[in-house]
Design an enzyme around this catalytic site. Structure first.
Site, mmCIF file in Angstrom:
data_model
loop_
_atom_site.group_PDB
_atom_site.id
_atom_site.type_symbol
_atom_site.label_atom_id
_atom_site.label_comp_id
_atom_site.label_asym_id
_atom_site.label_seq_id
_atom_site.Cartn_x
_atom_site.Cartn_y
_atom_site.Cartn_z
ATOM 1 N N CYS A 33 0.832 -1.209 0.000
ATOM 2 C CA CYS A 33 0.000 0.000 0.000
ATOM 3 C C CYS A 33 0.868 1.261 0.000
ATOM 4 O O CYS A 33 1.576 1.527 0.972
ATOM 5 C CB CYS A 33 -0.912 -0.048 1.227
ATOM 6 S SG CYS A 33 -1.702 1.504 1.653
ATOM 7 N N CYS A 36 0.142 3.788 2.771
ATOM 8 C CA CYS A 36 0.599 3.215 4.051
ATOM 9 C C CYS A 36 2.091 3.497 4.241
ATOM 10 O O CYS A 36 2.529 3.844 5.347
ATOM 11 C CB CYS A 36 0.359 1.704 4.090
ATOM 12 S SG CYS A 36 -1.374 1.217 3.946
#
Length: 109
Positions: A33, A36
């Site tokens: 991600c 993230c």
């Protein structure tokens, strides 16, 4: 990664998060991600700055699917503040450090 960040699993969630003596900011994330990865350094900084006041924890949604399902996590990063075993507030998406700090402080005030 900061030594102040706790890595939580489905098995340790209750002990590390729900039974924590101090509020917990739990980051639902995955290694693939992009957003993230963007907030990881911010979480490291906050973990150091808020040590003893707020526990910063991360749970990998690929490896642990029960807890994300329990809280209806559909997008990552999802950040949930827990206090006294209750989910108080949720934010989805990457936040700037000042936004993240304000979110945590407002949630635990």
């Amino acid at each position: 990664m900061s030594d102040n960040i706790v890595h939580v699993t489905d098995a340790t969630f209750e002990t590390e998060v729900l039974q924590s003596e101090i509020p917990v900011l739990l980051d639902f994330w995955a290694p693939w991600c992009g957003p993230c990865k963007m907030i990881a350094p911010v979480l490291d900084e906050l973990a150091t700055e808020l040590a003893g006041q707020v526990k910063i924890a991360k749970i990998n949604v690929d490896d642990n699917q029960a807890v994300p399902a329990q809280f209806g996590v559909r997008g990552i990063p999802t950040l949930i503040v827990f206090k006294d075993g209750q989910a108080l507030a949720t934010k989805v998406g990457a936040l700037a450090k000042n936004q993240l700090a304000a979110f945590v402080n407002a949630s635990i005030a």
